[in-house]
Design a protein around this motif. Structure first.
Motif, PDB file in Angstrom:
ATOM      1  N   GLU A 118     -46.662 164.529 138.883  1.00 47.02           N
ATOM      2  CA  GLU A 118     -46.919 165.957 139.085  1.00 47.02           C
ATOM      3  C   GLU A 118     -46.032 166.805 138.181  1.00 47.02           C
ATOM      4  OE1 GLU A 118     -47.215 167.795 142.959  1.00 47.02           O
ATOM      5  OE2 GLU A 118     -48.004 165.922 143.768  1.00 47.02           O
ATOM      6  N   ALA A 119     -44.757 166.451 138.103  1.00 45.00           N
ATOM      7  CA  ALA A 119     -43.822 167.198 137.256  1.00 45.00           C
ATOM      8  C   ALA A 119     -44.218 167.085 135.787  1.00 45.00           C
ATOM      9  CB  ALA A 119     -42.395 166.684 137.474  1.00 45.00           C
ATOM     10  N   ALA A 120     -44.627 165.885 135.367  1.00 45.49           N
ATOM     11  CA  ALA A 120     -45.041 165.688 133.976  1.00 45.49           C
ATOM     12  C   ALA A 120     -46.284 166.497 133.660  1.00 45.49           C
ATOM     13  CB  ALA A 120     -45.280 164.206 133.700  1.00 45.49           C
ATOM     14  N   MET A 121     -47.235 166.560 134.589  1.00 43.55           N
ATOM     15  CA  MET A 121     -48.446 167.333 134.357  1.00 43.55           C
ATOM     16  C   MET A 121     -48.111 168.813 134.213  1.00 43.55           C
ATOM     17  SD  MET A 121     -51.280 166.804 133.551  1.00 43.55           S
ATOM     18  CE  MET A 121     -52.845 166.228 133.927  1.00 43.55           C
ATOM     19  N   ALA A 122     -47.182 169.292 135.017  1.00 47.51           N
ATOM     20  CA  ALA A 122     -46.748 170.690 134.904  1.00 47.51           C
ATOM     21  C   ALA A 122     -46.095 170.931 133.538  1.00 47.51           C
ATOM     22  CB  ALA A 122     -45.778 171.034 136.033  1.00 47.51           C
ATOM     23  N   GLU A 123     -45.337 169.955 133.048  1.00 45.13           N
ATOM     24  CA  GLU A 123     -44.713 170.080 131.731  1.00 45.13           C
ATOM     25  C   GLU A 123     -45.769 170.089 130.619  1.00 45.13           C
ATOM     26  OE1 GLU A 123     -41.229 167.597 130.917  1.00 45.13           O
ATOM     27  OE2 GLU A 123     -41.075 167.292 133.091  1.00 45.13           O
TER      28      GLU A 123
END
Length: 110
Positions: free
Chosen positions: A23-28
């Motif tokens: 999820e964090a990577a997708m936001a990045e």
């Protein structure tokens, strides 16, 4: 301006599990696109899983990627930058929590 292809190689299992890290990577990735889209980022895409790949070698078509590996090509960005150092600075902003990146200059012909 030169163009550089950033290839994202990762372990698909990390994305398939879809936890907080994914999820964090997708936001990045979204943030990278919003920041650099229309300027340094010419294009990019998230590829379907390696299980959907079809390869052709010596005219023979077969299912699956070329090689069995833990990390597979999962996506890419096409960037424009003044030079390799500038392209690498941009690429360092691209998340690859389950693997790494390969940056290659686009060969110009003519």
């Amino acid at each position: 301006m030169a163009q550089y292809l950033v290839l994202i190689y990762e372990d698909e299992a990390g994305w398939a599990a879809w936890g907080p890290k994914a999820e964090a990577a997708m936001a990045e990735h979204t943030r990278f696109g919003e920041t650099h889209g229309g300027t340094a980022m010419v294009g990019g895409a998230w590829l379907q899983s390696a299980s959907t790949a079809t390869t052709i070698r010596d005219g023979v078509v077969s299912d699956g990627p070329f090689a069995e590996t833990k990390e597979v090509l999962g996506g890419y960005y096409l960037l424009e930058a003044e030079d390799l150092d500038a392209a690498l600075d941009l690429a360092k902003q691209i998340p690859a929590p389950f693997g790494g990146l390969e940056v290659r200059p686009i060969r110009t012909v003519g």
